[in-house]
Design a protein around this motif. Structure first.
Motif, PDB file in Angstrom:
ATOM      1  N   LYS A   6       0.846  -1.209   0.093  1.00 40.37           N
ATOM      2  CA  LYS A   6       0.151   0.124  -0.111  1.00 40.37           C
ATOM      3  C   LYS A   6       0.871   1.244   0.130  1.00 40.37           C
ATOM      4  O   LYS A   6       0.785   2.268  -0.813  1.00 40.37           O
ATOM      5  N   ARG A   7       1.881   1.276   0.789  1.00 42.35           N
ATOM      6  CA  ARG A   7       2.718   2.387   0.699  1.00 42.35           C
ATOM      7  C   ARG A   7       3.446   2.829  -0.431  1.00 42.35           C
ATOM      8  O   ARG A   7       3.603   3.880  -1.110  1.00 42.35           O
ATOM      9  N   ALA A  10       0.661   4.230  -2.826  1.00 42.51           N
ATOM     10  CA  ALA A  10       0.011   5.656  -2.395  1.00 42.51           C
ATOM     11  C   ALA A  10       0.535   6.687  -3.139  1.00 42.51           C
ATOM     12  O   ALA A  10      -0.410   7.306  -3.775  1.00 42.51           O
ATOM     13  N   ARG A  13      -1.449   6.165  -6.468  1.00 43.36           N
ATOM     14  CA  ARG A  13      -3.314   6.511  -5.962  1.00 43.36           C
ATOM     15  C   ARG A  13      -3.412   7.931  -5.773  1.00 43.36           C
ATOM     16  O   ARG A  13      -4.545   8.307  -6.279  1.00 43.36           O
ATOM     17  N   ASP A  14      -2.740   8.647  -5.136  1.00 42.31           N
ATOM     18  CA  ASP A  14      -2.979  10.066  -5.154  1.00 42.31           C
ATOM     19  C   ASP A  14      -2.925  10.709  -6.202  1.00 42.31           C
ATOM     20  O   ASP A  14      -3.717  11.697  -6.344  1.00 42.31           O
ATOM     21  N   TRP A  78      -9.375   0.034  -3.176  1.00 43.08           N
ATOM     22  CA  TRP A  78      -8.780   0.400  -1.793  1.00 43.08           C
ATOM     23  C   TRP A  78     -10.125   0.800  -0.883  1.00 43.08           C
ATOM     24  O   TRP A  78     -10.924   1.031  -1.127  1.00 43.08           O
ATOM     25  N   ASP A  82      -8.069   3.719   3.717  1.00 37.88           N
ATOM     26  CA  ASP A  82      -6.856   4.105   2.998  1.00 37.88           C
ATOM     27  C   ASP A  82      -6.644   5.038   2.256  1.00 37.88           C
ATOM     28  O   ASP A  82      -5.665   5.378   1.547  1.00 37.88           O
TER      29      ASP A  82
END
Length: 89
Positions: A6-7, A10, A13-14, A78, A82
């Motif tokens: 996930k990190r 991220a 994703r952002d 997600w 999150d």
């Protein structure tokens, strides 16, 4: 998905969130939790999810549906927890 995975995802994703490339599926699909389908083909992925759920026996967004969606459409599903607050519905 592990915390480490996930990190790593991220930042990507952002970027998709900033571009508005996401769809929120409300709790009726995922045991009362909102989930976010994030990526360029988010609309196509949601169509896939809805068809898969129509054909499923439990009508809940399960692991297999998530993985198929992610693989076929290059999106990530997600959990709401999150997603940064500013993008939550």
């Amino acid at each position: 998905m592990t915390i480490l995975e996930k990190r790593k995802l991220a930042p990507e994703r952002d970027e998709h969130l900033k571009k508005g490339e996401f769809t929120v599926l409300n709790g009726e699909y995922s045991k009362n939790f909102n989930v976010y389908v994030v990526g360029e083909k988010h609309k196509e992925a949601v169509d896939f999810i809805k068809v898969a759920l129509d054909r499923s026996t439990d009508n809940v967004l399960g692991f297999g549906i998530k993985m198929g969606c992610q693989k076929n459409f290059n999106v990530i599903v997600w959990d709401e927890e999150d997603i940064p607050e500013e993008y939550r519905v």
